[in-house]
Scaffold this active site. Structure first.
Site, mmCIF file in Angstrom:
data_model
loop_
_atom_site.group_PDB
_atom_site.id
_atom_site.type_symbol
_atom_site.label_atom_id
_atom_site.label_comp_id
_atom_site.label_asym_id
_atom_site.label_seq_id
_atom_site.Cartn_x
_atom_site.Cartn_y
_atom_site.Cartn_z
ATOM 1 N N ILE A 152 0.848 -1.194 0.000
ATOM 2 C CA ILE A 152 0.000 0.000 0.000
ATOM 3 C C ILE A 152 0.881 1.241 0.000
ATOM 4 C CG2 ILE A 152 -1.665 1.310 1.389
ATOM 5 C CD1 ILE A 152 -2.624 -1.523 2.353
ATOM 6 N N CYS A 153 0.659 2.092 -0.983
ATOM 7 C CA CYS A 153 1.386 3.368 -1.103
ATOM 8 C C CYS A 153 2.899 3.124 -1.066
ATOM 9 C CB CYS A 153 0.907 4.330 -0.014
ATOM 10 S SG CYS A 153 1.444 6.016 -0.276
ATOM 11 N N MET A 154 3.605 3.721 -0.125
ATOM 12 C CA MET A 154 5.057 3.527 -0.046
ATOM 13 C C MET A 154 5.373 2.043 0.192
ATOM 14 S SD MET A 154 7.462 5.220 2.822
ATOM 15 C CE MET A 154 9.150 5.627 2.615
ATOM 16 N N GLY A 156 3.753 -0.253 -1.090
ATOM 17 C CA GLY A 156 3.644 -0.847 -2.419
ATOM 18 C C GLY A 156 4.958 -0.707 -3.168
ATOM 19 N N THR A 176 -1.383 -1.328 -4.491
ATOM 20 C CA THR A 176 -2.522 -0.406 -4.386
ATOM 21 C C THR A 176 -1.977 0.990 -4.099
ATOM 22 O OG1 THR A 176 -2.805 -0.767 -2.014
ATOM 23 C CG2 THR A 176 -4.008 -2.231 -3.464
#
Lengths: 391, 299
Positions: A152-154, A156, A176
């Protein structure tokens, strides 16, 4: 005359009506605010199976019998900014619960709260250190050579790096709202970070203070995040459920651990300023992160209205990896909406679960498509055409 | 004492009398000491004899000096010296006063230059200029004072304190400018809102619900912020403010280091060095562990 056209009497009567309502609301608000509020977050039961320094591995208790569980567990890697509790904000609005209900054996990394002693930790320490040890641990627990990975985000970006460096340990990759292409002017963060002197920041603060980062995020949209949001709160202050949800969100948003200094420095300089990751030029621990080595199936979610990680920062990934089984899904929502909006929760978690289940026993399939969901489907062309996997 | 009395006062007899009394007293005392010391064995009391010689020498000098000063010519010259003392004091005071006036003049000049830094009757951007003008004045006229060379034992501490004060002032100026910039969309939105309301009033389409006005305003405000936040001016100002804050924090930490060094606790620098060593050791240990595991699994 213009003055004659202003319905002053109507406006004033409406104001008077509103004033009465406000008074009533204030009375009720007192009762709501002084009553016992359920604002607990991250309440889904779990156990900590592994811990290294500040980093913990959470394992959520499955809700389905073992026979209905997917064989390959899923490890969720959250960002170092804010906390993973966002995925389990409240019962009935929890990605974690949805995953469990869909038969996923779920693990999640809790990065904890870095302190001064963690300031020297690099991205390499997080990816090839903590993450690799955790993946090894889960593999041993399940006697499996590979697991599923979701970032998720960083987190990810870390998952992309990990999958490129350790493809033999990852069966399927889910990204994501994951920034991989930083050379875009779509998001304010990308514009601002171009000039930030990360070296000086790290030298001054050691770790990057969570409060300063949060202030930065608030400044991305001051009108909505600093004014309108609280006006909305005041308008619904007599609604207990609204207040409880609002406080839960506030708890999560302002629960911001500091980011280890060296990791912050490298993420800003190598990613935001030099854009090395998407060019397969980034190096971790002396090893090049070659995206072509990502040969496992990949599904890539992002938000059309994401102001932090805009579509341009996410959508290039699938065209750069070595895998032939890739899919882009653009949801008509923002950065957080994907995880907390009731509407998107209904399709997001089941979509991932279904995608993983499809690949549970099957060999990687050759598929390349890009889809979009939500009220306004975005027309996207097929992203991936005939790239050759590198093993 | 009035002026007449001052003029009639003659210190000559007083000085002569005092000189005579002193010589009359110390002369016989020295003779008595010499007579008494002649009876003692100098070889056995070396220390006593050295002290006596010193005293004898001092008394002899005094006697010679007092005799010389008792002469009328000498007394006259001393008295003339005493009478010129007020002139010396006056001259010294005069010099000090002159220096003070010169310093004051320099300050007035400095202050007048502040006036030159700002344009008279410049009211078109009064509130916007006020903050930047203060920074300019500070940087041109006051800042140098904090960087005057410091002297003595506490020189480096004073330098660090001045540096922190300077960085604090610069940070205050930077944050004031930054907040002012951040306030601009508010101002502009209100202006646009007024125009819109006037337009709607002209068209007779004014909404009755006050909430509609708020929604309009917040939308306009959001639009203005989006434009501002993307602009290079904003990015530059934000970087500058952040830089000023970092400089202030760094110099404040330097002063804290000075204080910490006086306490029986490790300083930040000590702890950072220690943490780095632990970090590197742990990293090496984990590598060895992994290598060992791989080797044993092969066997």
């Amino acid at each position: 005359m213009a003055e004659a056209k202003i319905p002053v009497d109507l406006i004033l009567s409406k104001l008077a009506e509103d004033a009465e309502k406000t008074q009533e609301r204030a009375q009720k608000a007192k009762d709501v605010l002084l009553s016992e509020l359920d604002t607990a977050i991250a309440t889904t039961p779990y156990e900590v199976l592994y811990q290294e320094d500040r980093v913990k591995l959470k394992h959520y208790y499955p809700v389905l019998p073992k026979s209905k569980l997917m064989k390959t567990p899923l490890l969720v890697v959250y960002a170092l900014i804010n906390r993973e509790t966002m995925l389990d904000l409240q019962p009935g609005r929890s990605i974690v619960q949805n995953f469990l209900n869909d038969g996923i054996d779920l693990y999640m990394i809790d990065w904890g709260y870095p302190t001064r002693k963690d300031k020297f930790l690099t991205i390499d320490d997080h990816v090839n250190g903590y993450m690799d040890n955790i993946v090894d641990f889960i593999c041993r627990q399940h006697s499996l050579p590979k697991i599923n990975l979701m970032g998720i985000c960083m987190g990810g970006s870390f998952s992309v790096m990990y999958s490129a460096l350790h493809p033999e340990k990852i069966k399927n990759l889910v990204t994501t709202v994951t920034p991989t292409n930083f050379d875009t002017d779509q998001g304010l963060l990308h514009i601002w970070m171009k000039n930030v002197d990360a070296d000086r920041m790290v030298k001054t603060f050691g770790n990057m203070p969570g409060d300063i980062m949060n202030l930065g995020f608030l400044l991305l949209n001051p009108a909505r995040l600093m004014i309108d949001k609280y006006v909305g709160f005041l308008e619904n202050i007599d609604n207990k459920t609204f207040v409880e949800n609002f406080v839960r969100m506030e708890k999560w948003i302002f629960d911001s651990p500091d980011v280890p200094g060296e990791t912050f420095r490298q993420f800003i300089t190598d990613c935001y300023q030099k854009n090395l990751l998407i060019q397969s030029k980034m190096e971790l621990g002396g090893r090049r992160v070659d995206l072509k080595k990502i040969t496992m199936p990949l599904i890539n979610f992002y938000g059309q209205y994401d102001h932090l990680v805009p579509p341009a920062a996410c959508e290039l990934l699938t065209s750069k990896v070595g895998s032939k089984d890739t899919q882009d899904i653009c949801l008509q929502t923002g950065h957080i909406g994907i995880y907390v909006s009731s509407k998107f929760q209904k399709e997001f978690a089941p979509k991932i679960a279904g995608w993983l289940r499809e690949r549970e026993h099957a060999e990687p399939r050759r598929r390349a498509k890009k889809t979009s969901s939500g009220p306004k489907p975005v027309k996207k062309s097929v992203a991936k055409t005939g790239s050759v996997p590198v093993s | 004492m009035n002026e007449k009395e001052k003029e009639s006062f003659d210190p000559k007899p007083v000085l002569e009398n005092w000189m005579k009394a002193a010589t009359d007293f110390w002369g016989p005392v020295m003779d008595m000491w010499s007579a008494a010391s002649g009876k003692t064995d100098t070889s056995t009391k070396q220390e006593g004899s050295r002290a006596k010689k010193n005293l004898e020498s001092a008394l002899r000098s005094w006697k010679a000096m007092s005799s010389a000063m008792s002469e009328p010519e000498a007394g006259k010259s001393i008295l003339e010296g005493i009478q010129t003392l007020p002139e010396i004091v006056l001259k010294m005071t005069q010099t000090g006063w002159d220096s003070y006036l010169k310093l004051q003049q320099q300050w007035y000049e400095r202050l007048s230059r502040i006036g030159q830094s700002t344009e008279a009757y410049r009211f078109d951007n009064l509130d916007q200029d006020a903050v930047s003008v203060w920074r300019e004045i500070y940087e041109k006229e006051f800042r140098q004072l904090l960087f005057m060379p410091q002297l003595g034992l506490t020189r480096s501490y004073q330098e660090r304190a001045n540096k922190a004060m300077d960085n604090f002032n610069l940070f205050q100026a930077a944050i004031a400018e930054f907040l002012q910039l951040l306030y601009l969309p508010m101002e502009k939105s209100t202006q646009v809102m007024q125009e819109k309301v006037a337009e709607m009033a002209d068209e007779g389409q004014l909404p009755e619900n006050p909430k509609v006005y708020y929604q309009m305003w917040i939308k306009i405000l959001e639009g203005h912020y989006m434009t501002l936040l993307k602009s290079p001016e904003y990015t530059n100002k934000m970087d500058r403010t952040l830089g000023a804050f970092e400089n202030f924090v760094a110099s404040k930490n330097e002063i804290l280091q000075d204080f910490l060094q006086t306490l029986p606790v490790p300083t930040d620098k000590d702890m950072d060095e220690l943490y780095q060593e632990i970090y590197l050791l742990k990293k090496r240990m984990r590598e060895h562990e992994k290598n060992h595991e791989m080797e044993t699994s092969r066997q």
